[in-house]
Scaffold this active site. Sequence first.
Site, PDB file in Angstrom:
ATOM      1  N   ARG A 122     -46.397  14.139  18.453  1.00 58.45           N
ATOM      2  CA  ARG A 122     -46.083  12.795  17.940  1.00 58.45           C
ATOM      3  C   ARG A 122     -47.333  12.031  17.515  1.00 58.45           C
ATOM      4  O   ARG A 122     -47.287  11.167  16.647  1.00 58.45           O
ATOM      5  CB  ARG A 122     -45.286  11.973  18.965  1.00 58.45           C
ATOM      6  CG  ARG A 122     -45.034  10.531  18.469  1.00 58.45           C
ATOM      7  CD  ARG A 122     -44.128   9.711  19.351  1.00 58.45           C
ATOM      8  NE  ARG A 122     -44.501   9.736  20.732  1.00 58.45           N
ATOM      9  CZ  ARG A 122     -45.493   9.011  21.280  1.00 58.45           C
ATOM     10  NH1 ARG A 122     -46.212   8.189  20.538  1.00 58.45           N
ATOM     11  NH2 ARG A 122     -45.764   9.118  22.556  1.00 58.45           N
TER      12      ARG A 122
ATOM     13  N   ASP B  35     -47.647   2.164  -4.664  1.00 56.96           N
ATOM     14  CA  ASP B  35     -46.642   3.203  -4.394  1.00 56.96           C
ATOM     15  C   ASP B  35     -46.638   4.122  -5.611  1.00 56.96           C
ATOM     16  O   ASP B  35     -46.182   3.744  -6.688  1.00 56.96           O
ATOM     17  CB  ASP B  35     -45.273   2.558  -4.165  1.00 56.96           C
ATOM     18  CG  ASP B  35     -44.197   3.581  -3.810  1.00 56.96           C
ATOM     19  OD1 ASP B  35     -44.323   4.751  -4.240  1.00 56.96           O
ATOM     20  OD2 ASP B  35     -43.228   3.209  -3.127  1.00 56.96           O
TER      21      ASP B  35
ATOM     22  N   TYR C   4     -39.036  -0.357  -4.627  1.00 50.14           N
ATOM     23  CA  TYR C   4     -37.943   0.378  -3.998  1.00 50.14           C
ATOM     24  C   TYR C   4     -37.105  -0.566  -3.129  1.00 50.14           C
ATOM     25  O   TYR C   4     -37.649  -1.479  -2.492  1.00 50.14           O
ATOM     26  CB  TYR C   4     -38.559   1.498  -3.151  1.00 50.14           C
ATOM     27  CG  TYR C   4     -37.533   2.343  -2.469  1.00 50.14           C
ATOM     28  CD1 TYR C   4     -36.751   3.237  -3.190  1.00 50.14           C
ATOM     29  CD2 TYR C   4     -37.329   2.251  -1.096  1.00 50.14           C
ATOM     30  CE1 TYR C   4     -35.795   4.016  -2.564  1.00 50.14           C
ATOM     31  CE2 TYR C   4     -36.383   3.028  -0.455  1.00 50.14           C
ATOM     32  CZ  TYR C   4     -35.609   3.905  -1.201  1.00 50.14           C
ATOM     33  OH  TYR C   4     -34.672   4.664  -0.573  1.00 50.14           O
TER      34      TYR C   4
ATOM     35  N   LYS D 211     -39.663  12.720  -2.627  1.00 51.42           N
ATOM     36  CA  LYS D 211     -39.414  12.841  -4.059  1.00 51.42           C
ATOM     37  C   LYS D 211     -40.257  13.973  -4.655  1.00 51.42           C
ATOM     38  O   LYS D 211     -40.005  15.116  -4.345  1.00 51.42           O
ATOM     39  CB  LYS D 211     -39.670  11.491  -4.733  1.00 51.42           C
ATOM     40  CG  LYS D 211     -39.061  10.287  -3.979  1.00 51.42           C
ATOM     41  CD  LYS D 211     -37.546  10.310  -3.918  1.00 51.42           C
ATOM     42  CE  LYS D 211     -36.963   9.309  -2.926  1.00 51.42           C
ATOM     43  NZ  LYS D 211     -37.418   7.924  -3.042  1.00 51.42           N
TER      44      LYS D 211
HETATM   45  C1  LIG Z   1     -37.527   6.808  -2.214  1.00 54.44           C
HETATM   46  C2  LIG Z   1     -38.626   5.857  -2.367  1.00 54.44           C
HETATM   47  C3  LIG Z   1     -39.196   5.222  -1.246  1.00 54.44           C
HETATM   48  C4  LIG Z   1     -38.676   5.440   0.154  1.00 54.44           C
HETATM   49  O1  LIG Z   1     -38.861   6.768   0.555  1.00 54.44           O
HETATM   50  P1  LIG Z   1     -37.980   7.483   1.708  1.00 54.44           P
HETATM   51  O2  LIG Z   1     -38.664   8.805   1.841  1.00 54.44           O
HETATM   52  O3  LIG Z   1     -36.569   7.566   1.226  1.00 54.44           O
HETATM   53  O4  LIG Z   1     -38.106   6.641   2.928  1.00 54.44           O
HETATM   54  C5  LIG Z   1     -40.264   4.368  -1.461  1.00 54.44           C
HETATM   55  N1  LIG Z   1     -40.742   4.134  -2.700  1.00 54.44           N
HETATM   56  C6  LIG Z   1     -40.211   4.717  -3.799  1.00 54.44           C
HETATM   57  C7  LIG Z   1     -40.776   4.414  -5.144  1.00 54.44           C
HETATM   58  C8  LIG Z   1     -39.136   5.595  -3.661  1.00 54.44           C
HETATM   59  O5  LIG Z   1     -38.610   6.162  -4.757  1.00 54.44           O
END
Ligand SMILES: *Cc1c(COP(=O)(O)O)cnc(C)c1O
Length: 390
Positions: free
Chosen positions: A59, A183, A111, A208
């Site tokens: 962890r 991001d 997001y 993603k």
């Molecule tokens: C999907 C996404 C997130 C969140 O990610 P998770 O892995 O689903 O928690 C954050 N930012 C963007 C741009 C995303 O497409």
Amino acid sequence: MKQDKPAGLATRSIHGHSYKDAHGSPHMPTYDTTTFTFESTADILDVVEGRKVGSLYTRYGLNPSIFALEETLAGLENAELAWVFCSGMAAVTSLFLTHGFAGIICIGDAYGGTMELLSDQLPKLGIPTHLILGSELDQLDSLLAAGAGMVFLETPTNPTLELFDIAGIARRAHAHGAIVAVDNTFASPVNQQPLALGADVVVHSATKYLGGHSDVTAGVLMGSKELLAPVWSWRKNLGSMPAPATASLLARSLRTLVIRIKQQNASAQSIAEVMARHPGVERVFYPGLPDFPGHALAREQMQGFGGMLSIEVKGGREAATRTANSLRLFALAPSLGGVESLVTQPCTTSHHGLTPEERARRGISDALLRFSVGLEDTDDLIADLEQALP
Ligand SMILES: *Cc1c(COP(=O)(O)O)cnc(C)c1O
């Protein structure tokens, strides 16, 4: 062999970890163990007190599968450090809790989960947040002067692919002593390198493009030792570490990252060009189209235009819904970045919670469809769109 030139991104994604196990495995295997044993309490203290890098407790992230993955991830954006998380949102939350207390300015669309944190949850903890649209960037300097410590943005944004000038925003933020977090999920490290443009921290939903096969939920933060070191305890005590098996699966995905993204870029470009000429399409949002508003900036700050594109279908919301429901290869699903192509109608999914007026203010038409272009044959994807469009 003496290596003069730094290795390229594809090479780094495959050979990016120097951390080797005792058996010389070329790829770090999955260490499915929660803890590690020691010969003596002195040996444990060497790890606990930081004299030796070693495995201790999963962890905490002190597990070989996680070490190897993090070293590779850091290399992808030439970051000093990368921390991996059990989801993109876990990464975003730890970032905000560590560095957000002086106030967070979010530029443009973000997001849905990030937006909920910023508009609803973080203010309850006493973290001041400010959400400004791309058209309100003139407010940035006064918000920075008032003491906000972090600027957060996505570029390109979801679902209208709006672009922001990372270098320009970083200069303005740094002039006030604030940090910039980007991001980079939509672009991926192959298409955009925010740290090289002046950003301080990069966030990825590895769920993603980094994972790329719709089978891994994970997140990443990348940045300097100075900014990432204090995030470590938040991750440890929020308990947001991925399982070692998830780490190994993600490391495996990274080995094909560059080749996947290049193909997705090429396919999305071809699809965007066909959509731009299609009589059933009102408008195409894709940074690779010369008449797209963000095209010039994309050429400057991106290495590729990405695998995400959106279209506005002629005939309004109903026509767009009919198109989405008629697609056979593009599957109706939230998420993006995988080998299989996906479609969403944002007014029914990611932006369903906004009022129609707020969607309009953000330029998100009810006739908008967002596509994540996968790795199927481009001709098949185009044929699917042509049979589904009005
Ligand atoms: C999907 C996404 C997130 C969140 O990610 P998770 O892995 O689903 O928690 C954050 N930012 C963007 C741009 C995303 O497409």
